[in-house]
Structure formats: C-alpha cells, structure tokens
Design an enzyme around this catalytic site. Structure first.
Site, PDB file in Angstrom:
ATOM      1  N   CYS A 275       0.821  -1.218   0.000  1.00 44.17           N
ATOM      2  CA  CYS A 275       0.000   0.000   0.000  1.00 44.17           C
ATOM      3  C   CYS A 275       0.850   1.261   0.000  1.00 44.17           C
ATOM      4  O   CYS A 275       0.317   2.367  -0.176  1.00 44.17           O
ATOM      5  CB  CYS A 275      -0.911   0.012   1.223  1.00 44.17           C
TER       6      CYS A 275
ATOM      7  N   HIS B 156      -9.224   3.606  -0.797  1.00 40.64           N
ATOM      8  CA  HIS B 156      -7.871   3.043  -0.727  1.00 40.64           C
ATOM      9  C   HIS B 156      -7.569   2.152  -1.923  1.00 40.64           C
ATOM     10  O   HIS B 156      -7.435   0.933  -1.789  1.00 40.64           O
ATOM     11  CB  HIS B 156      -7.731   2.270   0.588  1.00 40.64           C
TER      12      HIS B 156
END
Length: 394
Positions: free
Chosen positions: A90, A341
């Site tokens: 991420c 996200h």
C-alpha cells in the site's frame, strides 16, 4: 530557519476514488495525468518530463498485467522516457515519490512524473482479499488464513489491553473520516455516519467493525516533481519537499516485540523530522494525512508520529484534537477510511491532498486555515513499510 528544499511539486492530478466500472488502471492513470497537465499549462510533457515513477501493488492479480512502467509511459504519451514500477504494498506510490525526489535531488532528473494506480472493484471480495494478503507473510500469516482485518484486529486488541483504548474511540476515527469525506468530491464515501451507526455495524474481525475498515476502491493520482530552482517556471505556487523518511518493520506481525507500535513509522518519522528540522510536530505541522486503512492504524500513527504520548491516541481522538479545529488536523481529506484506498494510488493521493491544503485550494469545510507545513504518512501492509514526506508552502 527554513531548510533548503529537496524538490518541488508543481502540479497534481487525481481521479475520483470509488467503484469505477468501465475503466482500466491505465485509463485511470491517464485521467489523473490529464488533470495534472490542466493545472500546469506551462509544462510541455514531452519536452520537460524525463522520467516516470509509478506505484502499483498487484496489477498481476487485478488485471493479469505486469510491466506497469512502460504501460504508463505509453498511456501518458511519454514513450520513450524511462519509466519504472514500484511495488511496496500500500506504500507503493509513497516509495515511488521518495525515489523521484532522490532522482531530482541527485541532478540526474530535472522533471519527473510520479504517481500510483490500482483497479480493484471488478474482482470479488475473496479475490481482493487474497491479492491484498500478498503484502503479509505467506508461510506464517497468509497460509493460516490471517487477513489484514485480522492482523490489525490483533494490534487493536493489544492496544486496548495495554492502554485502555475503547471501541468507541475507534469508531470516532471513522466518524471523523466520513465527516470530511462527505465534503470531498473525490472521496469514495460521501456521507457522514453517526457514532451509533459505526458501533452497531457488523463485526469484521473483533474489535474492528465494518466502519473501522477502509473500502476496496479504484483510482489513480499523480504529481509533477522538479528541482526547486525550476519550480517557478511551471507555477507561481509550488509546494516544496523538505523532509523524507522511509523505514521497515518485520513483515510478520508475530516477529514484532510490540504490536501496539509500528516501528517503520517511528524510524521514517525520525528521518523526516531530522531532515526538515521538525522538533515539535504538533506545533510545527499544520496538517497531516495518515494511513488509516483501519481505525486503529490512525490511533497508533498519532503516537508513533509523536503527536501524543504512547497510549494516548484514543484520548486524542476523543478530545477532538485531530479535528479541523483541533491542535493538529489529521485526514481532513476523509483518509483511506472514507476517501478510499486503491492501494497503489494511496501515497500519491495523500500528496495530492497536501498540495491542495498548502495552496489553500481544498473544499470549504475541510480546508485547514493558513496551512504552511504538512506531512504524509503511507504504510505498506501491516506496517512493514512506512514512507513519510514533509512539505511546506512556497
């Protein structure tokens, strides 16, 4: 005394985050780049941009596609410029941005395009969960069925046991995120939620409930980075990079001595603060974007970034200190929790938000007044990677 900047950001672009059917990852990145060009008409991309740095976590899974560097060069019209894909879970585009800053600071590159993208929502939830789990340890976590909600739930229960953090405090992070996401036209979720609704939502991995978890999203974001001395050629209002830091932790949560802290954040913050000359982050930073993939992540970030003493993160959210009118506003974009996200794009999206905030261009109701210095905090996986950047207004 102002520190000499490492690099300057002269433009940014970002798609809306959310479920975006009909778009591939390459098309999403091209849309983000289009916005960046529209913001910066003085830039001639084919003439000025010399290198491309792109973050993408798991395109091989989502779209059965690797080799993202040249794909992005192709779809931005920048062939034959050098283009490299970064994979740090991420934190992929946060790591890409750090390397772009180093390339500019080294003198090898005058102007770089840096960003990230992920296309996720066309896959089923089990498929997405499997691809995301690649960022955890395979033999000792993935193999035994431990997913990221489970890993962060372990951190949350440890924090609750050690410091008395409550489910209500976790839910308050979600309420704050949705409050500002509702004001952000590019956020995945654009409706506020009440504390009662967050607390009564279904359990995903106790104590984490539905509203404690960020969504699966599509999206892309990018920035144009250049040498400080060239910045005014492209814009009258650049923002400057004055500190960078990256740290690592054991990839397996089971290896860590204390799972109520994320060691990579502590290390990355130390490096970035030293570089930027930050001694008191609460007093010297005006706005912060932290990686709130789960609500406990934001609370731990408060502590690891030195915004409060260890164990007081829950109290900090409860007292409203990280709200827009608090000591130090955090995630007034809506954060990962509400903004969304799309994992490879998240670090670049935080930089997009910082660009708006430091130029006074965020939407009404979420603009931090007179913001001059800001920080972005981008985690990879369960915190095995952390990349931090500190910016100041030009």
């Amino acid at each position: 005394m102002k520190r000499e900047p490492l690099a300057a950001v002269v433009s940014v672009g970002m798609t809306k985050f959310g479920k975006l059917p009909g778009y591939s990852a390459r098309e999403l990145f091209a849309l983000a780049f289009k916005e960046a060009l529209e913001r910066c008409p003085e830039l001639d991309p084919k003439r000025d941009i010399q290198a491309i740095f792109v973050g993408n976590m798991a395109g091989e899974g989502w779209e059965h596609q690797g080799h993202w560097g040249p794909i992005i060069a192709d779809w931005t019209g920048l062939v034959p410029k050098a283009s490299v894909r970064f994979e740090n879970a991420c934190a992929s585009s946060g790591a890409a941005f750090r390397c772009a800053v180093m390339a500019v600071k080294s003198g090898l590159v005058d102007v770089a395009l840096v960003g990230g993208v992920e296309k996720m929502t066309h896959r089923t939830t089990p498929e997405s969960t499997e691809f995301l789990a690649l960022a955890s340890d395979h033999p000792f976590e993935q193999f035994h069925g431990l997913t990221f909600p489970g890993l962060y739930a372990l951190m949350a229960t440890a924090h609750m046991h050690k410091y008395g953090t409550t489910e209500e405090q976790l839910a308050m992070v979600a309420v704050k995120a949705h409050k500002y996401g509702a004001l952000n036209p590019k956020a995945h979720f654009q409706k506020p939620v009440t504390l009662e609704k967050a607390l009564s939502s279904r359990v995903i991995a106790w104590p984490l409930k539905l509203y404690d978890c960020c969504p699966i999203s599509d999206g892309a974001a990018c920035a144009i980075v250049t040498k400080p001395e060239l910045a005014k050629k492209f814009t009258d209002t650049p923002i400057y990079v004055i500190g960078v830091g990256q740290g690592s932790d054991h990839i397996g949560v089971y290896e860590r001595e204390d799972i109520t802290t994320i060691r990579s954040t502590v290390e990355a913050a130390r490096l970035a603060y030293d570089m930027a000359g930050i001694r008191n982050p609460v007093k010297e930073l005006d706005v912060i974007e932290v990686h709130d993939c789960f609500t406990i992540s934001e609370i731990i970030a408060y502590e690891d970034l030195g915004l409060c003493e260890k164990g007081e993160g829950g109290k900090m959210i409860e007292e409203g200190r990280t709200d827009l009118d608090g000591d130090i506003p955090v995630n007034v974009s809506g954060g990962l929790k509400s903004k969304g996200h799309p994992v490879g794009a998240t670090g670049a999206a935080q930089i997009y938000e910082m660009f708006l905030q430091l130029r006074g261009e965020a939407e009404k109701g979420r603009q931090v007044p007179d913001a001059e210095v800001g920080l972005t905090h981008n985690l990879g996986g369960s915190g095995a990677t952390c990349v931090i950047h500190i910016f100041r207004r030009g």
